[in-house]
Motif scaffolding. Structure first.
Motif, PDB file in Angstrom:
ATOM      1  N   ALA A  15      21.612 -22.508 -55.588  1.00  0.00           N
ATOM      2  CA  ALA A  15      20.366 -21.755 -55.487  1.00  0.00           C
ATOM      3  C   ALA A  15      20.663 -20.285 -55.242  1.00  0.00           C
ATOM      4  CB  ALA A  15      19.516 -22.308 -54.352  1.00  0.00           C
ATOM      5  N   VAL A  16      19.737 -19.430 -55.635  1.00  0.00           N
ATOM      6  CA  VAL A  16      19.892 -18.003 -55.396  1.00  0.00           C
ATOM      7  C   VAL A  16      20.054 -17.752 -53.899  1.00  0.00           C
ATOM      8  CG1 VAL A  16      18.769 -15.766 -55.568  1.00  0.00           C
ATOM      9  CG2 VAL A  16      18.537 -17.413 -57.431  1.00  0.00           C
ATOM     10  N   GLY A  17      21.106 -16.989 -53.540  1.00  0.00           N
ATOM     11  CA  GLY A  17      21.342 -16.668 -52.140  1.00  0.00           C
ATOM     12  C   GLY A  17      22.023 -17.776 -51.349  1.00  0.00           C
ATOM     13  N   ALA A  18      22.372 -18.896 -52.044  1.00  0.00           N
ATOM     14  CA  ALA A  18      22.952 -20.026 -51.318  1.00  0.00           C
ATOM     15  C   ALA A  18      24.343 -19.707 -50.788  1.00  0.00           C
ATOM     16  CB  ALA A  18      23.006 -21.256 -52.224  1.00  0.00           C
ATOM     17  N   ALA A  19      25.100 -18.900 -51.530  1.00  0.00           N
ATOM     18  CA  ALA A  19      26.461 -18.569 -51.116  1.00  0.00           C
ATOM     19  C   ALA A  19      26.436 -17.252 -50.345  1.00  0.00           C
ATOM     20  CB  ALA A  19      27.359 -18.446 -52.343  1.00  0.00           C
ATOM     21  N   ARG A  20      26.582 -17.333 -49.049  1.00  0.00           N
ATOM     22  CA  ARG A  20      26.526 -16.119 -48.239  1.00  0.00           C
ATOM     23  C   ARG A  20      27.862 -15.384 -48.314  1.00  0.00           C
ATOM     24  NH1 ARG A  20      28.084 -20.208 -45.068  1.00  0.00           N
ATOM     25  NH2 ARG A  20      29.593 -19.838 -43.414  1.00  0.00           N
ATOM     26  N   PRO A  21      27.842 -14.062 -48.204  1.00  0.00           N
ATOM     27  CA  PRO A  21      29.095 -13.299 -48.203  1.00  0.00           C
ATOM     28  C   PRO A  21      30.010 -13.766 -47.073  1.00  0.00           C
ATOM     29  CG  PRO A  21      27.202 -11.847 -48.400  1.00  0.00           C
ATOM     30  CD  PRO A  21      26.658 -13.203 -48.068  1.00  0.00           C
ATOM     31  N   ALA A  22      31.305 -13.752 -47.331  1.00  0.00           N
ATOM     32  CA  ALA A  22      32.280 -14.262 -46.364  1.00  0.00           C
ATOM     33  C   ALA A  22      33.213 -13.162 -45.909  1.00  0.00           C
ATOM     34  CB  ALA A  22      33.085 -15.403 -46.981  1.00  0.00           C
ATOM     35  N   ARG A 186      28.117 -17.691 -58.146  1.00  0.00           N
ATOM     36  CA  ARG A 186      27.795 -17.414 -56.747  1.00  0.00           C
ATOM     37  C   ARG A 186      29.038 -17.266 -55.872  1.00  0.00           C
ATOM     38  NH1 ARG A 186      22.876 -16.367 -58.592  1.00  0.00           N
ATOM     39  NH2 ARG A 186      21.497 -18.156 -58.802  1.00  0.00           N
ATOM     40  N   PRO A 187      29.947 -16.336 -56.195  1.00  0.00           N
ATOM     41  CA  PRO A 187      31.106 -16.136 -55.326  1.00  0.00           C
ATOM     42  C   PRO A 187      30.679 -15.543 -53.990  1.00  0.00           C
ATOM     43  CG  PRO A 187      30.960 -14.338 -56.881  1.00  0.00           C
ATOM     44  CD  PRO A 187      29.901 -15.333 -57.279  1.00  0.00           C
ATOM     45  N   ASP A 216      25.588  -6.214 -50.253  1.00  0.00           N
ATOM     46  CA  ASP A 216      24.809  -7.025 -49.319  1.00  0.00           C
ATOM     47  C   ASP A 216      24.853  -8.504 -49.687  1.00  0.00           C
ATOM     48  OD1 ASP A 216      24.078  -4.888 -47.752  1.00  0.00           O
ATOM     49  OD2 ASP A 216      22.183  -4.539 -48.794  1.00  0.00           O
ATOM     50  N   GLU A 217      25.223  -8.801 -50.946  1.00  0.00           N
ATOM     51  CA  GLU A 217      25.217 -10.186 -51.417  1.00  0.00           C
ATOM     52  C   GLU A 217      26.602 -10.783 -51.545  1.00  0.00           C
ATOM     53  OE1 GLU A 217      22.739 -10.838 -54.848  1.00  0.00           O
ATOM     54  OE2 GLU A 217      21.595  -9.023 -54.435  1.00  0.00           O
ATOM     55  N   VAL A 218      27.623  -9.949 -51.675  1.00  0.00           N
ATOM     56  CA  VAL A 218      28.978 -10.448 -51.855  1.00  0.00           C
ATOM     57  C   VAL A 218      29.955  -9.444 -51.240  1.00  0.00           C
ATOM     58  CG1 VAL A 218      29.145  -9.392 -54.150  1.00  0.00           C
ATOM     59  CG2 VAL A 218      30.642 -11.314 -53.576  1.00  0.00           C
ATOM     60  N   THR A 219      30.922  -9.947 -50.512  1.00  0.00           N
ATOM     61  CA  THR A 219      31.977  -9.101 -49.952  1.00  0.00           C
ATOM     62  C   THR A 219      32.838  -8.572 -51.103  1.00  0.00           C
ATOM     63  OG1 THR A 219      31.984 -10.474 -47.970  1.00  0.00           O
ATOM     64  CG2 THR A 219      33.921  -9.085 -48.342  1.00  0.00           C
ATOM     65  N   ILE A 220      33.172  -7.283 -51.079  1.00  0.00           N
ATOM     66  CA  ILE A 220      33.908  -6.680 -52.188  1.00  0.00           C
ATOM     67  C   ILE A 220      35.214  -6.073 -51.685  1.00  0.00           C
ATOM     68  CG2 ILE A 220      33.875  -4.848 -53.943  1.00  0.00           C
ATOM     69  CD1 ILE A 220      30.854  -5.257 -54.157  1.00  0.00           C
ATOM     70  N   VAL A 221      36.297  -6.357 -52.425  1.00  0.00           N
ATOM     71  CA  VAL A 221      37.603  -5.750 -52.169  1.00  0.00           C
ATOM     72  C   VAL A 221      38.036  -5.088 -53.469  1.00  0.00           C
ATOM     73  CG1 VAL A 221      39.963  -6.076 -51.351  1.00  0.00           C
ATOM     74  CG2 VAL A 221      38.142  -7.620 -50.556  1.00  0.00           C
TER      75      VAL A 221
END
Length: 277
Positions: A15-22, A186-187, A216-221
């Motif tokens: 679902a949209v937003g199901a995978a929270r940033p880690a 959904r990473p 805000d939706e995914v942690t970025i490196v």
């Protein structure tokens, strides 16, 4: 690469937003190619909902470190490593953890855009679903394509030609298509290896805008050699350096503003001010 229905299982579309940033944490990472040691006891925490930039001269291990973060390092036959990579506290190298699961949660965008050239824009976005055995209805797929292309900053440019080949897009558009493709599964973390190095200034600005909108939706490196880009897009920086044939290490890391205005190590100061590298 051929994608067939044989890879599809009964896993449902998240679902949209199901995978929270880690939060991603590297602990004492050392890496080798054969007998050549390229990283030495590198530790770094990359917080959720933040952009972490890896900076440093060529050959200091930044890209190797990035590939270790989603288990791509082990694809090289001579490669080995020691240490841990924790995704919200769980080691992605744990023997009980499937490599495909790790790469689904930790996506990668490469330096050179790599859409499937003969595949349509629409099917490019959905390619990761088949690779990861995720089923979805046609309506869900349509919604997902629009959502991911919008997040990738590409929807308005391609919405009337979704069935055209992805390889027909410009370089900057192809890179944004690759970002959209990565987002479709959904990473929780998105790794970017110099995603703008081959792009023109206009495309670079659009990719940087996309990074700001996504964090805000995914942690970025992100690995970048562009110091101005690191200042513009990142919340924290880690400065890698390999001196006189020694393995790469992190000399210093911290909030981006501090790293560029008041670094603690003179080598960091010299690098961010263009005195070497």
């Amino acid at each position: 690469m051929t994608i067939t229905d044989a890879h599809v299982s009964t896993v449902k579309l998240p679902a949209v937003g199901a995978a929270r940033p880690a939060t991603l944490e590297a602990r004492d990472i050392s890496a080798w190619f054969g007998d050549h040691k390229v990283l030495d006891r590198v530790s770094l925490t990359m917080p959720a909902q933040k952009v972490s930039a890896l900076i440093g001269p060529s050959g200091c291990g930044k890209s190797t470190f990035l590939r270790i973060l989603n288990r791509m390092h082990e694809l090289v036959g001579s490669a080995s490593l020691a240490g841990q990579v924790l995704l919200d506290g769980d080691d992605i190298y744990d023997r009980g953890r499937r490599i495909t699961h790790a790469r689904r949660e930790i996506g990668m965008v490469f330096q050179k855009p790599n859409p499937f050239p003969a595949m349509s824009i629409y099917d490019n976005v959905l390619a990761g679903l088949k690779m990861n055995g995720i089923k979805a209805s046609r309506a869900d797929k349509d919604d997902l394509v629009e959502e991911c292309l919008t997040k990738g900053g590409l929807w308005k440019e391609v919405r009337d030609r979704l069935r055209q080949p992805g390889g027909a897009l410009s370089g900057g558009q192809q890179q944004r298509l690759c970002i959209a493709r990565s987002l479709a599964v959904r990473p929780r973390v998105l790794l970017m290896d110099e995603p703008c190095s081959a792009l023109d200034p206009t495309s670079t600005r659009r990719i940087e805008q996309t990074i700001g909108e996504l964090k805000d939706e995914v942690t970025i490196v992100i690995v970048t050699h562009n110091m101005q880009q690191a200042q513009r897009v990142s919340d924290q920086c880690a400065f890698f350096l390999a001196e006189q044939g020694t393995p790469g290490v992190i000399v210093e890391h911290g909030p981006t503003e501090v790293m560029f205005t008041n670094p603690q190590d003179s080598r960091t100061n010299d690098y961010v001010n263009g005195r070497f590298g």
